[in-house]
Scaffold this motif. Structure first.
Motif, PDB file in Angstrom:
ATOM      1  N   ALA A  52     165.126 -69.562  54.429  1.00  0.00           N
ATOM      2  CA  ALA A  52     164.496 -68.250  54.597  1.00  0.00           C
ATOM      3  C   ALA A  52     163.092 -68.249  53.992  1.00  0.00           C
ATOM      4  O   ALA A  52     162.169 -67.647  54.547  1.00  0.00           O
ATOM      5  CB  ALA A  52     165.357 -67.167  53.961  1.00  0.00           C
ATOM      6  N   PHE A  53     162.921 -68.950  52.884  1.00  0.00           N
ATOM      7  CA  PHE A  53     161.600 -69.072  52.270  1.00  0.00           C
ATOM      8  C   PHE A  53     160.634 -69.773  53.217  1.00  0.00           C
ATOM      9  O   PHE A  53     159.508 -69.310  53.440  1.00  0.00           O
ATOM     10  CB  PHE A  53     161.725 -69.842  50.949  1.00  0.00           C
ATOM     11  CG  PHE A  53     160.421 -70.304  50.381  1.00  0.00           C
ATOM     12  CD1 PHE A  53     159.540 -69.402  49.808  1.00  0.00           C
ATOM     13  CD2 PHE A  53     160.070 -71.638  50.414  1.00  0.00           C
ATOM     14  CE1 PHE A  53     158.321 -69.832  49.281  1.00  0.00           C
ATOM     15  CE2 PHE A  53     158.871 -72.079  49.893  1.00  0.00           C
ATOM     16  CZ  PHE A  53     157.990 -71.176  49.320  1.00  0.00           C
ATOM     17  N   VAL A  54     161.068 -70.870  53.815  1.00  0.00           N
ATOM     18  CA  VAL A  54     160.220 -71.638  54.732  1.00  0.00           C
ATOM     19  C   VAL A  54     159.898 -70.813  55.983  1.00  0.00           C
ATOM     20  O   VAL A  54     158.746 -70.737  56.421  1.00  0.00           O
ATOM     21  CB  VAL A  54     160.883 -72.982  55.104  1.00  0.00           C
ATOM     22  CG1 VAL A  54     160.147 -73.671  56.244  1.00  0.00           C
ATOM     23  CG2 VAL A  54     160.959 -73.883  53.880  1.00  0.00           C
ATOM     24  N   VAL A  55     160.908 -70.173  56.563  1.00  0.00           N
ATOM     25  CA  VAL A  55     160.694 -69.359  57.756  1.00  0.00           C
ATOM     26  C   VAL A  55     159.782 -68.170  57.440  1.00  0.00           C
ATOM     27  O   VAL A  55     158.884 -67.840  58.221  1.00  0.00           O
ATOM     28  CB  VAL A  55     162.036 -68.890  58.354  1.00  0.00           C
ATOM     29  CG1 VAL A  55     161.840 -67.817  59.410  1.00  0.00           C
ATOM     30  CG2 VAL A  55     162.790 -70.072  58.941  1.00  0.00           C
ATOM     31  N   GLY A  56     159.984 -67.565  56.291  1.00  0.00           N
ATOM     32  CA  GLY A  56     159.128 -66.444  55.904  1.00  0.00           C
ATOM     33  C   GLY A  56     157.675 -66.859  55.783  1.00  0.00           C
ATOM     34  O   GLY A  56     156.775 -66.145  56.233  1.00  0.00           O
ATOM     35  N   LEU A  94     156.262 -65.523  59.163  1.00  0.00           N
ATOM     36  CA  LEU A  94     155.952 -64.145  58.792  1.00  0.00           C
ATOM     37  C   LEU A  94     154.727 -64.032  57.887  1.00  0.00           C
ATOM     38  O   LEU A  94     154.390 -62.937  57.438  1.00  0.00           O
ATOM     39  CB  LEU A  94     157.166 -63.503  58.106  1.00  0.00           C
ATOM     40  CG  LEU A  94     158.452 -63.475  58.935  1.00  0.00           C
ATOM     41  CD1 LEU A  94     159.618 -62.939  58.110  1.00  0.00           C
ATOM     42  CD2 LEU A  94     158.266 -62.661  60.200  1.00  0.00           C
ATOM     43  N   GLY A  95     154.124 -65.175  57.587  1.00  0.00           N
ATOM     44  CA  GLY A  95     152.917 -65.151  56.768  1.00  0.00           C
ATOM     45  C   GLY A  95     153.134 -64.791  55.312  1.00  0.00           C
ATOM     46  O   GLY A  95     152.219 -64.328  54.639  1.00  0.00           O
ATOM     47  N   GLU A  96     154.350 -64.998  54.816  1.00  0.00           N
ATOM     48  CA  GLU A  96     154.614 -64.708  53.406  1.00  0.00           C
ATOM     49  C   GLU A  96     153.875 -65.724  52.537  1.00  0.00           C
ATOM     50  O   GLU A  96     153.668 -66.863  52.943  1.00  0.00           O
ATOM     51  CB  GLU A  96     156.123 -64.725  53.146  1.00  0.00           C
ATOM     52  CG  GLU A  96     156.834 -63.612  53.874  1.00  0.00           C
ATOM     53  CD  GLU A  96     158.355 -63.633  53.718  1.00  0.00           C
ATOM     54  OE1 GLU A  96     158.881 -64.561  53.071  1.00  0.00           O
ATOM     55  OE2 GLU A  96     159.000 -62.726  54.255  1.00  0.00           O
ATOM     56  N   PRO A  97     153.478 -65.320  51.330  1.00  0.00           N
ATOM     57  CA  PRO A  97     152.632 -66.190  50.506  1.00  0.00           C
ATOM     58  C   PRO A  97     153.347 -67.450  50.003  1.00  0.00           C
ATOM     59  O   PRO A  97     154.537 -67.432  49.701  1.00  0.00           O
ATOM     60  CB  PRO A  97     152.243 -65.294  49.321  1.00  0.00           C
ATOM     61  CG  PRO A  97     153.284 -64.236  49.271  1.00  0.00           C
ATOM     62  CD  PRO A  97     153.753 -64.034  50.680  1.00  0.00           C
ATOM     63  N   LEU A  98     152.578 -68.538  49.938  1.00  0.00           N
ATOM     64  CA  LEU A  98     153.058 -69.808  49.382  1.00  0.00           C
ATOM     65  C   LEU A  98     152.379 -70.024  48.034  1.00  0.00           C
ATOM     66  O   LEU A  98     151.488 -70.853  47.907  1.00  0.00           O
ATOM     67  CB  LEU A  98     152.719 -70.970  50.319  1.00  0.00           C
ATOM     68  CG  LEU A  98     153.616 -71.210  51.500  1.00  0.00           C
ATOM     69  CD1 LEU A  98     153.089 -72.330  52.376  1.00  0.00           C
ATOM     70  CD2 LEU A  98     155.033 -71.518  51.058  1.00  0.00           C
ATOM     71  N   THR A  99     152.791 -69.269  47.050  1.00  0.00           N
ATOM     72  CA  THR A  99     152.214 -69.416  45.721  1.00  0.00           C
ATOM     73  C   THR A  99     152.845 -70.622  45.027  1.00  0.00           C
ATOM     74  O   THR A  99     153.972 -71.022  45.363  1.00  0.00           O
ATOM     75  CB  THR A  99     152.455 -68.157  44.873  1.00  0.00           C
ATOM     76  OG1 THR A  99     153.868 -68.002  44.673  1.00  0.00           O
ATOM     77  CG2 THR A  99     151.889 -66.904  45.549  1.00  0.00           C
ATOM     78  N   PRO A 100     152.149 -71.201  44.067  1.00  0.00           N
ATOM     79  CA  PRO A 100     152.718 -72.351  43.351  1.00  0.00           C
ATOM     80  C   PRO A 100     154.079 -72.055  42.723  1.00  0.00           C
ATOM     81  O   PRO A 100     154.975 -72.899  42.749  1.00  0.00           O
ATOM     82  CB  PRO A 100     151.664 -72.661  42.287  1.00  0.00           C
ATOM     83  CG  PRO A 100     150.377 -72.169  42.874  1.00  0.00           C
ATOM     84  CD  PRO A 100     150.767 -70.937  43.667  1.00  0.00           C
ATOM     85  N   ARG A 119     156.386 -69.878  43.742  1.00  0.00           N
ATOM     86  CA  ARG A 119     157.416 -69.788  44.793  1.00  0.00           C
ATOM     87  C   ARG A 119     157.778 -71.169  45.311  1.00  0.00           C
ATOM     88  O   ARG A 119     158.946 -71.466  45.556  1.00  0.00           O
ATOM     89  CB  ARG A 119     156.938 -68.895  45.942  1.00  0.00           C
ATOM     90  CG  ARG A 119     156.807 -67.427  45.528  1.00  0.00           C
ATOM     91  CD  ARG A 119     156.420 -66.557  46.693  1.00  0.00           C
ATOM     92  NE  ARG A 119     157.625 -66.351  47.489  1.00  0.00           N
ATOM     93  CZ  ARG A 119     157.628 -66.091  48.793  1.00  0.00           C
ATOM     94  NH1 ARG A 119     156.510 -65.998  49.459  1.00  0.00           N
ATOM     95  NH2 ARG A 119     158.758 -65.931  49.438  1.00  0.00           N
ATOM     96  N   VAL A 120     156.778 -72.038  45.482  1.00  0.00           N
ATOM     97  CA  VAL A 120     157.039 -73.403  45.936  1.00  0.00           C
ATOM     98  C   VAL A 120     157.854 -74.154  44.877  1.00  0.00           C
ATOM     99  O   VAL A 120     158.816 -74.857  45.205  1.00  0.00           O
ATOM    100  CB  VAL A 120     155.722 -74.142  46.265  1.00  0.00           C
ATOM    101  CG1 VAL A 120     155.976 -75.613  46.527  1.00  0.00           C
ATOM    102  CG2 VAL A 120     155.031 -73.489  47.456  1.00  0.00           C
ATOM    103  N   ALA A 121     157.497 -73.992  43.616  1.00  0.00           N
ATOM    104  CA  ALA A 121     158.246 -74.646  42.533  1.00  0.00           C
ATOM    105  C   ALA A 121     159.699 -74.174  42.521  1.00  0.00           C
ATOM    106  O   ALA A 121     160.626 -74.977  42.324  1.00  0.00           O
ATOM    107  CB  ALA A 121     157.579 -74.374  41.189  1.00  0.00           C
ATOM    108  N   ALA A 122     159.913 -72.895  42.743  1.00  0.00           N
ATOM    109  CA  ALA A 122     161.277 -72.362  42.779  1.00  0.00           C
ATOM    110  C   ALA A 122     162.070 -72.990  43.923  1.00  0.00           C
ATOM    111  O   ALA A 122     163.236 -73.366  43.751  1.00  0.00           O
ATOM    112  CB  ALA A 122     161.242 -70.841  42.924  1.00  0.00           C
ATOM    113  N   ALA A 123     161.441 -73.131  45.081  1.00  0.00           N
ATOM    114  CA  ALA A 123     162.120 -73.757  46.226  1.00  0.00           C
ATOM    115  C   ALA A 123     162.441 -75.214  45.925  1.00  0.00           C
ATOM    116  O   ALA A 123     163.526 -75.700  46.259  1.00  0.00           O
ATOM    117  CB  ALA A 123     161.261 -73.640  47.478  1.00  0.00           C
ATOM    118  N   VAL A 124     161.521 -75.917  45.279  1.00  0.00           N
ATOM    119  CA  VAL A 124     161.765 -77.316  44.906  1.00  0.00           C
ATOM    120  C   VAL A 124     162.943 -77.411  43.940  1.00  0.00           C
ATOM    121  O   VAL A 124     163.794 -78.307  44.064  1.00  0.00           O
ATOM    122  CB  VAL A 124     160.494 -77.956  44.306  1.00  0.00           C
ATOM    123  CG1 VAL A 124     160.791 -79.296  43.649  1.00  0.00           C
ATOM    124  CG2 VAL A 124     159.427 -78.117  45.383  1.00  0.00           C
TER     125      VAL A 124
END
Length: 104
Positions: free
Chosen positions: A70-74, A78-84, A86-91
């Motif tokens: 959902a993070f990747v699709v967003g 959907l143009g949701e922000p890719l902040t450092p 948020r990316v770290a949380a996904a990792v």
């Protein structure tokens, strides 16, 4: 086979999360139907994989695939922000999923 089923269940979780967003609070029929069908498929596949896999592992992997997907699709659609952060949380979530797989 249980791992494949679980992975597909996670992908369907991403589908229903995205289509739920597109349904605008279940006010649009098409995305609402997609949401309901994808939810059912996701739950059935999750339940099937739980016949073999431990509950904690199956549920954690399923929700993790859904969360990261959902993070990747967003971000991608959907143009949701890719902040450092948020990316770290996904990792970190992906790292946890790998550890769960390795521990089973």
């Amino acid at each position: 086979m249980a791992w494949i089923s679980l992975f597909i269940a996670g992908l369907f979780e991403v589908v229903w999360a995205f289509s739920m967003k597109q349904s605008a609070g279940f006010t649009k029929l098409g995305p609402t139907v997609v949401t309901i069908v994808a939810m059912i498929v996701s739950f059935v596949l999750l339940a099937w994989s739980m016949r073999t896999l431990p509950l904690g592992t199956a549920y954690t992997v399923w929700t993790g695939i859904g969360a990261v997907g959902a993070f990747v699709v967003g971000a991608a659609m959907l143009g949701e922000p890719l902040t450092p952060m948020r990316v770290a949380a996904a990792v970190l979530i992906v790292s946890g999923l790998v550890l769960m797989k390795l521990s089973s």
